[in-house]
Design an enzyme around this catalytic site. Structure first.
Site, short mmCIF file in Angstrom:
data_model
loop_
_atom_site.label_atom_id
_atom_site.label_comp_id
_atom_site.label_asym_id
_atom_site.label_seq_id
_atom_site.Cartn_x
_atom_site.Cartn_y
_atom_site.Cartn_z
CE LYS A 113 -4.26 -1.39 -0.07
NZ LYS A 113 -4.86 -2.23 0.94
CE LYS A 193 -9.35 -9.72 -8.26
NZ LYS A 193 -9.13 -9.43 -6.88
CE LYS A 196 -18.12 0.70 -10.47
NZ LYS A 196 -19.21 0.76 -9.50
#
Ligand code: SF4
Length: 325
Positions: A113, A193, A196
């Protein structure tokens, strides 16, 4: 509790796509038959990476509508929004006191992250696994369905629980890992993958026309340049989707592809048709549910009320064990 209790949460990402369905929602629906399920829209978790929160409310409602339309049943399961039960932040604070900093900093997910959002390395990002442990333990879940790659996250929750229980005495339920197949669904580009944000998805509620438009953009076997070239279904994402949505035709399609009896356009049209047929009951149910805009919020409020009963009990037990006045 007669049945085991499952907890699972998902960030409010708005309208769900077929990757969400195959990867999580269909499993959520199936688990309802075997367990008492607690399903949570984890809006607080979303804050660790979001800078723009304007759409949180809308995205929560859209996602919950898709969940309901897909068969997640508020009569069987507790379906609610994380922030509607504020005891989770209380337990998060308490659990953070028994979590060594070193554990959190060393977690590969934290390092990842930090790499992805170097300009927003906030405390919540570091404490994310502790909030997750609070989510699971607050509702006394004894079972958490995870894919193989997610198992280390749950192991972290189990370690926090053991640490708490060793220190204060047996209080929190140590959840067991239920390894569950979560198929990784590739997007229309066949490379990433389905997501959206990459716009390589098909929404569950898409119209048949939209489904066909999107399916026609799917990448196929790159070596099949002419209609007369034999295809390689094993490298074609359209074929993988046939496996999900055309189970009765998949063997025939494989043969026809390998022998060039079928062209990619025709093959995609078949997939689009099957996909639209399969999603038709979902679309109808969703449209019916959406007619009353208050309904989804009533379901979530009812879920929060039922979740709060368990949460209050856990917090009272935790405080008593610790000796908080
Ligand atoms: S015929 Fe179908 S399975 Fe074969 S390469 Fe074309 S799209 Fe893929």
């Amino acid at each position: 509790m007669t049945k085991g209790r499952v907890f699972s949460g998902a960030r409010p990402t708005g309208r769900q796509h077929i990757g969400n369905y195959l990867g999580a929602i269909q499993n959520y629906v199936a688990l309802q038959e075997e367990y008492e399920c607690v399903y949570c829209v984890v809006d607080l978790h979303a804050l660790t990476t979001l800078t723009d929160t304007d759409k949180l409310k809308e995205n929560t409602a859209e996602m919950a509508l898709d969940w309901l339309a897909a068969g997640m049943d508020p009569q069987k399961s507790i379906i609610f929004v994380q922030s509607h039960v504020p005891q989770v932040t209380e337990l998060h604070t308490i659990l953070s006191m028994v979590t060594p900093m070193g554990w959190l900093i060393r977690l590969p997910t934290f390092k990842e992250k930090v790499r992805i959002q170097p300009d927003n390395v906030n405390y919540g990002l570091l404490g994310y696994p502790v909030l997750m442990a609070a989510d699971i333990t607050l509702y006394k879940a004894d079972t958490v369905p995870v894919g193989e790659d997610q198992a280390p996250h749950l192991e972290f929750t189990r370690e926090i629980v053991r640490r708490f229980n060793n220190h204060f005495g047996p209080t929190l339920v140590e959840p067991r890992i239920k390894l569950t197949p979560f198929p990784r669904v590739m997007g229309l580009d066949g490379v990433n993958k389905m997501s959206k944000s990459l716009d390589n998805h098909i929404e569950l509620a898409a119209s048949p026309e939209e489904i066909e438009r999107r399916v026609m953009t799917m990448v196929t076997d790159p070596q099949r340049r002419y209609r007369t070239d034999p295809g390689r279904p094993e490298v074609c994402n359209v074929f993988t989707f046939h496996g999900f949505f055309s189970p009765e035709q998949v063997d025939e399609i494989e043969t026809q592809c390998r022998t060039a009896q079928i062209g990619c356009v025709e093959c995609k049209r078949t997939l689009a048709r099957n996909l639209a047929d399969r999603l038709a009951p979902f679309r109808e149910r969703r449209a019916e549910l959406a007619r009353d805009p208050d309904l989804v919020w009533q379901v979530l409020a009812d879920g929060a009320a039922r979740a709060t009963v368990i949460a209050r009990e856990t917090i009272a037990e935790v405080k008593e064990r610790i000796g908080l006045p």
